[in-house]
Structure formats: structure tokens, C-alpha cells
Design a protein around this motif. Sequence first.
Motif, mmCIF file in Angstrom:
data_model
loop_
_atom_site.group_PDB
_atom_site.id
_atom_site.type_symbol
_atom_site.label_atom_id
_atom_site.label_comp_id
_atom_site.label_asym_id
_atom_site.label_seq_id
_atom_site.Cartn_x
_atom_site.Cartn_y
_atom_site.Cartn_z
ATOM 1 N N ARG A 133 -0.306 71.354 19.904
ATOM 2 C CA ARG A 133 -1.227 72.022 18.964
ATOM 3 C C ARG A 133 -1.345 71.253 17.645
ATOM 4 O O ARG A 133 -1.962 71.729 16.700
ATOM 5 C CB ARG A 133 -0.691 73.437 18.672
ATOM 6 C CG ARG A 133 -0.796 74.408 19.840
ATOM 7 C CD ARG A 133 0.065 75.645 19.601
ATOM 8 N NE ARG A 133 -0.097 76.207 18.279
ATOM 9 C CZ ARG A 133 -1.006 77.118 17.937
ATOM 10 N NH1 ARG A 133 -1.827 77.592 18.844
ATOM 11 N NH2 ARG A 133 -1.069 77.569 16.704
ATOM 12 N N ASP A 134 -0.733 70.093 17.561
ATOM 13 C CA ASP A 134 -0.779 69.220 16.382
ATOM 14 C C ASP A 134 -0.009 69.803 15.191
ATOM 15 O O ASP A 134 -0.440 69.669 14.032
ATOM 16 C CB ASP A 134 -2.235 68.934 15.967
ATOM 17 C CG ASP A 134 -2.382 67.568 15.308
ATOM 18 O OD1 ASP A 134 -1.482 66.736 15.471
ATOM 19 O OD2 ASP A 134 -3.388 67.342 14.615
ATOM 20 N N GLU A 135 1.134 70.404 15.481
ATOM 21 C CA GLU A 135 2.013 70.902 14.415
ATOM 22 C C GLU A 135 3.201 69.945 14.281
ATOM 23 O O GLU A 135 3.721 69.464 15.290
ATOM 24 C CB GLU A 135 2.542 72.302 14.769
ATOM 25 C CG GLU A 135 1.451 73.331 14.924
ATOM 26 C CD GLU A 135 1.830 74.433 15.906
ATOM 27 O OE1 GLU A 135 1.398 75.574 15.695
ATOM 28 O OE2 GLU A 135 2.536 74.165 16.904
ATOM 29 N N MET A 136 3.629 69.697 13.035
ATOM 30 C CA MET A 136 4.746 68.783 12.805
ATOM 31 C C MET A 136 6.064 69.545 12.962
ATOM 32 O O MET A 136 6.196 70.681 12.494
ATOM 33 C CB MET A 136 4.682 68.185 11.398
ATOM 34 C CG MET A 136 3.451 67.338 11.132
ATOM 35 S SD MET A 136 3.187 66.045 12.355
ATOM 36 C CE MET A 136 4.627 65.030 12.087
ATOM 37 N N VAL A 137 7.049 68.881 13.582
ATOM 38 C CA VAL A 137 8.339 69.512 13.856
ATOM 39 C C VAL A 137 9.458 68.508 13.583
ATOM 40 O O VAL A 137 9.358 67.352 14.005
ATOM 41 C CB VAL A 137 8.431 69.956 15.344
ATOM 42 C CG1 VAL A 137 9.771 70.625 15.635
ATOM 43 C CG2 VAL A 137 7.295 70.882 15.715
ATOM 44 N N VAL A 138 10.503 68.959 12.888
ATOM 45 C CA VAL A 138 11.671 68.093 12.666
ATOM 46 C C VAL A 138 12.797 68.542 13.586
ATOM 47 O O VAL A 138 13.068 69.739 13.704
ATOM 48 C CB VAL A 138 12.123 68.178 11.190
ATOM 49 C CG1 VAL A 138 13.552 67.719 11.036
ATOM 50 C CG2 VAL A 138 11.230 67.310 10.327
ATOM 51 N N LEU A 139 13.423 67.570 14.261
ATOM 52 C CA LEU A 139 14.506 67.891 15.200
ATOM 53 C C LEU A 139 15.666 66.930 14.971
ATOM 54 O O LEU A 139 15.455 65.730 14.824
ATOM 55 C CB LEU A 139 13.985 67.741 16.633
ATOM 56 C CG LEU A 139 14.986 68.006 17.753
ATOM 57 C CD1 LEU A 139 15.300 69.496 17.876
ATOM 58 C CD2 LEU A 139 14.453 67.471 19.088
ATOM 59 N N ALA A 140 16.896 67.467 14.970
ATOM 60 C CA ALA A 140 18.064 66.580 14.884
ATOM 61 C C ALA A 140 18.176 65.825 16.209
ATOM 62 O O ALA A 140 18.390 66.435 17.256
ATOM 63 C CB ALA A 140 19.320 67.417 14.642
ATOM 64 N N ALA A 141 17.967 64.516 16.152
ATOM 65 C CA ALA A 141 18.034 63.695 17.378
ATOM 66 C C ALA A 141 18.173 62.238 16.960
ATOM 67 O O ALA A 141 17.768 61.860 15.863
ATOM 68 C CB ALA A 141 16.747 63.859 18.198
ATOM 69 N N ASP A 142 18.780 61.422 17.857
ATOM 70 C CA ASP A 142 18.942 60.019 17.458
ATOM 71 C C ASP A 142 17.757 59.179 17.924
ATOM 72 O O ASP A 142 16.909 59.632 18.689
ATOM 73 C CB ASP A 142 20.277 59.448 17.944
ATOM 74 C CG ASP A 142 20.343 59.402 19.446
ATOM 75 O OD1 ASP A 142 19.422 58.836 20.044
ATOM 76 O OD2 ASP A 142 21.305 59.956 20.020
ATOM 77 N N SER A 143 17.743 57.931 17.443
ATOM 78 C CA SER A 143 16.561 57.089 17.630
ATOM 79 C C SER A 143 16.253 56.797 19.101
ATOM 80 O O SER A 143 15.120 56.469 19.435
ATOM 81 C CB SER A 143 16.737 55.783 16.867
ATOM 82 O OG SER A 143 17.901 55.137 17.329
#
Length: 454
Positions: A411-421
Motif C-alpha cells: 500500500r506504499d506505507e513506510m515501515v521500520v523493522l529491526a533487521a540486519d543488512s
Amino acid sequence: MVVSKRYFLETYGCQMNKAESSALEALLRERDWQASADGADADLVIINTCTVRATAENRAWGRIAQYAAAKRQRPFKIMIVGCMAEQYREEMKSRITEIDFVLGTFQKQSFGLVLDQMEAGISLDASDEKPAYVFAKTHHDPGAFRAFVPIMHGCNNFCSYCIVPYVRGREISRSPCDILLEIDRLSEAGVREVTLLGQNVNSYRWSGEEGDLDFPGLLRLIAARERTKKEDVRSIGWIRFLTSHPKDLSNGLIQVLAEEPIFCRHIHLCIQSGSDRILTAMNRKYTKEYFLSLVEKMKAAIPGLSLSTDILVGFPGETEEDVEDTLDLMKKVGFSYSFMYHFNPREGTPAAKLPNRIPEKVKKARLARVIALQKEITQNSLRARLGAEDVILLEEFSRKSGKELLGRTARDEMVVLAADSSRLGSFATVRLTGLSGNTFKAEEGGSCDSAPQP
Ligand code: SF4
């Protein structure tokens, strides 16, 4: 003769310009040119320009002047491409004599030839002729897991405020074979998300020996081909498209989106104004009522659909009542976000000659009201999503923390998630747990390393 071959490319404007810049970079790489981190040590500076908004144009003129000043201190070449190059081709080199090459929208296919001549020490400019537009073969930046695929070019709509039909010309559609081939190559390169591009993708139309193909037909063809790909080359999980004109968004397209999950549940559908009077003056060829009924139809057929838009305030002759109509439409539709701007005349367009210009102060005040309402609508719709589970594509490092990645929902929403590269470029299933500004915070809720499959 150029010995060192370092280039620096600056791009302004729309996604089409970004895609065309990627195509130019592919040609530079083919000729062993290296990208430079900034213009300070480049042998060739290329500015891909935009003339749709006055702000983008002014910024580009400013940058060209800066490079012209730098060129008086050390030798390098300056090339201007894109819509400003098309619009001001005649005057550009006489206005700033340090410019070496001006390649308008239609001269981009001469780019390789100009590079070759430059390397050979021949200083011929591109021809002044206006050949037919030619689509580049690839618009992929190596290693990128998102890519643009232009499917059509130009516009026949002549909205009264818009310069695009004059600098990009009439609509032409790209051959479906070439589109499928480019998507195949992207699949093989591990691209996860493709955005089909055009000034008005809904008016895509191809006529060939096999018959006619419209935009919904093209989408069905792409979805069917992606389904038949073997596991090892089936990397693309999501396909988006930009930009849609409301008058051309057909029932057939709504049906394809409802049936084919590879297409993201997000449409950027430019409304520009909620006032019928202003829409007529803009030559948009639809009414507020038509737009609302279209939105109702789409939302009923495509659950979870999000809509974003462009809104132009302060068009000549706009009254307070017209602004109220726009605000009312925004409330009724609930756009997830909007690109909002105020009218600035573009030389050569019919609207530039219209009387009853709105004073700057009034335009700014109206724009501020539209922005304030959009902020409220966006916040309310994001808050209503808290607690929901969704899939995101992890796109880049978060600016705030090296331990977090930034992703985006369909849906084109920005989300931040704890995750490595190592997770960059993969899909993840998450639960939306919090909100910081317009960006969700999320927790992993089961992972799906492979792309969502159609
Ligand atoms: S549809 Fe209108 S606003 Fe969009 S590119 Fe064409 S003329 Fe410009």
C-alpha cells in the motif's frame, strides 16, 4: 581525447527521468566510464532536467550555473539532458556558454554517439532533428532490487497547466515483447519489485500483427508470464505502475487488479482539484462526481486498496468555494498521501495565459490548508492500521539506526523493522506496532524470505 573517464549524473523530476538516467548510466558503463561521488573530479557532468515545476527548473538552472563557474577553474564537459534541454534547446548554450552538449528528450538515443565523439576528441553536438522516441533496453541499476520499466512515453491529454505534451511529445507505447524481455532480465537479476512507468499508463495501447493490446491486457500478459517462470528466475513479487489518469482508468483494469495479486494494492490517481469548474479549466475531462464513483468502484472491487494523488491549488480563477470542493473530496476519498503544490505558470501552456492569477500569499495559504488536512487524513488512516499484519519489502537502512531497515508495504506505507543488512531486498511479514510520524514501527510476525507469489 578523454583519458580519465569519470562522470557525475544529477537527476531532477519524475520517475521517468530517474529511469532514463539509469538507462544513460548503463550506456556509460558499457563504455567503461566510472561514476564519481560528486561533480568535483568528474570529466563529464550530466544534468537530467525537469521543467514540470518551476522549483525543479530553478534548481537545475542554479546547478548548471555552479558547474559553469567550476569549469572556469578546471576543464570538464557539461551535458544537459531531459525536459529543460528539450524546452530551451536553442537558448541554453547561448545563455551558458560553458555547456558542451544539450540533448533533448528525443535526442537521448544520440547519447552513446556523443560519448564516442567526445572520447575521440570530436566536438559535434547531437542533431537538431526530432527523431521518434526510442525506449532504452534496460533501466536497471546493477544490484538494485527495485527497477522501473517504461511502457509508454509522452501524453495526449494537454492539461492546460502542463508542459509534458510539449517536451515529451505525443503518446507512444512500447512493444509488449520488449517490455516482457526487460522484465525477464530483471527477474534473472533478482529484482523484487518493478514499477511500470508512463505519463498516463492507462492509455497504453499496442497494435501489432497479433492484435491490439491495452493496459489491462498488458498487465494480464505480465502476470501470466511471471506465474509460469521457474522458481530460480521468479524473483519479482510486486509490480506497481505510475501514473494513472482518472478518465482512462477502466473497469478492465479494476478487474485485473482485483484478480492478480502480483499488482500492488496502491494506485497513484491524480485528482488535481475537487472543483468541476477548475477541472474544466484544467482540461482534465472528468468531474468530482465521476472521480468519487470511480473510487467507490475501485474500493469495492479491491479490498485494502490505498490511493494517493496530486493536488494543484491556486489555479487561475480559483475561489474559496473551489478550495472547499477540493478539501471535501480529500475527506471523502481519504488519500493515503498527496503531492501538493501551488500553481506556477509554465511558459507555453494555455494556463500561463489565463487571467485572474491568484496572489502568491493566497496560494500559499490555500496550500497550507490542503497540507494540514492531508496530514490529518494520513495520520488517521495510519493509526487505524496499528495492530495489522502485512508484508513489507525491506529496501534500505534506516537513517536513525544501523540495526533497523526501512521497508514498504504494497500500500506504499513506510515501515521500520529491526533487521540486519542481509535482509535487504527480501520480503518480511510483520505486525505494525507503532507509529513515528508517518512511518510504522513493526515487529516480525513470521518471515517469508521468498517473494509473495501470484
Ligand atoms: S495527463 Fe495532464 S498532467 Fe499528466 S502528463 Fe499528461 S498533460 Fe501532464
